[in-house]
Scaffold this active site. Structure first.
Site, PDB file in Angstrom:
ATOM      1  CB  ALA A   1      -9.377  35.994  14.909  1.00 50.19           C
TER       2      ALA A   1
ATOM      3  CD  GLU B   1      -0.472  72.038  20.408  1.00 50.45           C
ATOM      4  OE1 GLU B   1       0.245  71.983  19.399  1.00 50.45           O
ATOM      5  OE2 GLU B   1      -1.651  71.615  20.439  1.00 50.45           O
TER       6      GLU B   1
ATOM      7  CG  HIS C   1      -5.745  72.072  18.327  1.00 48.10           C
ATOM      8  ND1 HIS C   1      -5.016  72.545  17.260  1.00 48.10           N
ATOM      9  CD2 HIS C   1      -6.940  71.661  17.804  1.00 48.10           C
ATOM     10  CE1 HIS C   1      -5.724  72.432  16.146  1.00 48.10           C
ATOM     11  NE2 HIS C   1      -6.893  71.909  16.453  1.00 48.10           N
TER      12      HIS C   1
ATOM     13  CD  GLU D   1     -13.604  43.198  11.260  1.00 46.70           C
ATOM     14  OE1 GLU D   1     -14.465  42.314  11.148  1.00 46.70           O
ATOM     15  OE2 GLU D   1     -13.608  44.023  12.178  1.00 46.70           O
TER      16      GLU D   1
ATOM     17  CD1 TRP E   1     -18.072  33.089  19.149  1.00 46.44           C
ATOM     18  CD2 TRP E   1     -17.191  34.451  17.651  1.00 46.44           C
ATOM     19  NE1 TRP E   1     -19.078  33.896  18.700  1.00 46.44           N
ATOM     20  CE2 TRP E   1     -18.560  34.750  17.777  1.00 46.44           C
ATOM     21  CE3 TRP E   1     -16.435  35.192  16.740  1.00 46.44           C
ATOM     22  CZ2 TRP E   1     -19.183  35.750  17.036  1.00 46.44           C
ATOM     23  CZ3 TRP E   1     -17.046  36.189  16.010  1.00 46.44           C
ATOM     24  CH2 TRP E   1     -18.408  36.457  16.169  1.00 46.44           C
TER      25      TRP E   1
ATOM     26  NE  ARG F   1     -16.262  45.142  13.217  1.00 44.14           N
ATOM     27  CZ  ARG F   1     -17.296  44.325  13.113  1.00 44.14           C
ATOM     28  NH1 ARG F   1     -18.511  44.764  13.487  1.00 44.14           N
ATOM     29  NH2 ARG F   1     -17.153  43.097  12.652  1.00 44.14           N
TER      30      ARG F   1
ATOM     31  CB  CYS G   1      -2.093  74.144  13.937  1.00 47.46           C
ATOM     32  SG  CYS G   1      -3.066  74.953  15.236  1.00 47.46           S
TER      33      CYS G   1
ATOM     34  N   GLY H   1     -11.956  38.012   5.135  1.00 46.90           N
ATOM     35  CA  GLY H   1     -11.536  36.803   4.440  1.00 46.90           C
ATOM     36  C   GLY H   1     -10.146  36.845   3.837  1.00 46.90           C
TER      37      GLY H   1
ATOM     38  CG  LEU I   1     -19.574  44.149   8.089  1.00 46.20           C
ATOM     39  CD1 LEU I   1     -19.316  44.514   6.630  1.00 46.20           C
ATOM     40  CD2 LEU I   1     -18.373  43.414   8.669  1.00 46.20           C
TER      41      LEU I   1
END
Length: 377
Positions: free
Chosen positions: A163, A61, A59, A296, A179, A193, A84, A298, A213
């Protein structure tokens, strides 16, 4: 003494902001854990710092105290999240802080994990450590949506990403979209992603674009889960996403056995729901251990998540293009708001340049308040 909220001096805020920047270095490899950073300061000098780099690793710390060594005694520790106080993959950080002899601990906010939930701060305070909570809390909450939203709302954190051109189009009137974003903008999208555990598209996007994907930036460990919302089970078994490593989960309302067998033979898992809608899909994904979801696919699928209120962050790549056309598609389909006062609003809007493009991000209105309530703010 009891943990208390304070207003920090400018130099101390600088140390806490440094801890937040350090925490961000764990962005791609700590899920489902939180991103945490820590800075140890003694007599105005930074003597140690660290961050949680990966699941199962030390961790923040622990890293910071190890670097500080004996100089941690009597020091102040600035940390982005409550330490923690339970045994997991690593020992409790509260014990290590007490053993190191720190005098003061400043944390952005409490940890809503039921195994912690204020106990780490209370243990330190009971032992005489000066504990202060609440500075830069909103910055810390925003950093850890993927960790906090599941605890606060019982579902994965959802980012809507698209986009578009400057006039709000995601494709031309003939459907040409590759694009819209610049190369730098596309790299930004791929990094999203890496931050999430699953990516969601609708069947329209899956059929029109045949996307892979997958993860391609090499930042996160392992593949991302691909999710298709496909009510009538139309995804072809030759879809490119089925050629990639990692799970493909298809949510459908169709119970016919034959198409299910074909897709399952191709490597997908078909999940039948009474209704394929965002809340039901997110509930199932939560049961599979998914903490962060990237939507992502549509205007139809994005609108469904907006209309259901099942989103937390909106991330938009705005390109310097003017596409125009009344029939050109926009990022949100569906019915839309009838009057402006009922249109969903975003909080804490931020913008920055990315190559030729402008990245604009905002949170669902009320998102931070939901999270503040969960951490006792």
């Amino acid at each position: 003494m009891d943990p208390r909220q304070v207003v920090l001096a400018s130099e101390e805020r600088r140390h806490l902001r440094r801890a937040l920047r350090l925490a961000g270095r764990g962005r791609y490899r700590v899920s489902p854990n939180p991103m945490v950073g820590a800075v140890v300061v003694r007599r105005g000098e930074v003597v140690g710092e660290g961050w949680h780099a990966r699941v199962g690793g030390p961790h923040a710390e622990v890293e910071a105290l190890a670097k500080a060594g004996d100089k941690a005694r009597g020091a102040t520790v600035f940390v982005t999240l409550e330490p923690c106080d339970h045994h997991g993959r690593t020992p409790p950080c509260s014990e290590l802080l007490l053993a190191a002899g720190v005098r003061r601990l400043v944390a952005c906010h409490r940890d809503p994990d039921p195994r912690v939930a204020g106990r780490g701060l209370a243990r330190l305070a009971a032992a005489g450590v000066q504990v202060e909570v609440g500075a830069l809390a909103e910055d810390a909450l925003r950093l850890n949506l993927r960790y906090l939203v599941p605890l606060a709302l019982g579902r994965p954190a959802v980012t809507l990403k698209w986009a578009m051109s400057l006039d709000g189009k995601i494709a031309t009137r003939q459907g040409d979209s590759q694009w819209i974003s610049s190369p730098a903008g596309r790299r930004w999208g791929l990094r999203l992603r890496e931050e999430n555990d699953a990516i969601v598209v609708g069947i329209g996007t899956a059929l029109d674009d045949d996307p892979r994907l997958d993860r391609r930036s090499g930042l996160a460990e392992g593949p991302i889960a691909r999710v298709v919302m496909d009510r009538r089970l139309r995804l072809p078994p030759a879809a490119r996403m089925l050629e990639r490593e990692g799970p493909v989960w298809i949510y459908t309302q169709r119970r016919a056995a034959a198409p299910r067998r074909v897709l399952e033979k191709a490597g997908a898992e078909v999940i039948v729901l009474p209704k394929v809608e965002p809340k039901a899909v997110l509930a199932d994904l939560a049961g599979r251990g998914v903490a962060g979801v990237l939507v992502e696919g549509g205007g139809g699928i994005a609108a469904a998540f907006v209309e259901a209120g099942c989103y937390d962050r909106v991330a938009v790549n705005c390109a310097p293009l003017l596409i125009g056309g009344q029939t050109a598609l926009g990022p949100l389909a569906g019915r839309g708001a009838a009057v402006l006062r009922r249109a969903p609003r975003l909080d804490t809007l931020r913008a920055r340049r990315c190559g030729e493009d402008l990245i604009v991000e905002g949170l669902r209105q009320g998102c931070l308040q939901d999270l503040l309530s969960s951490v006792g703010g």
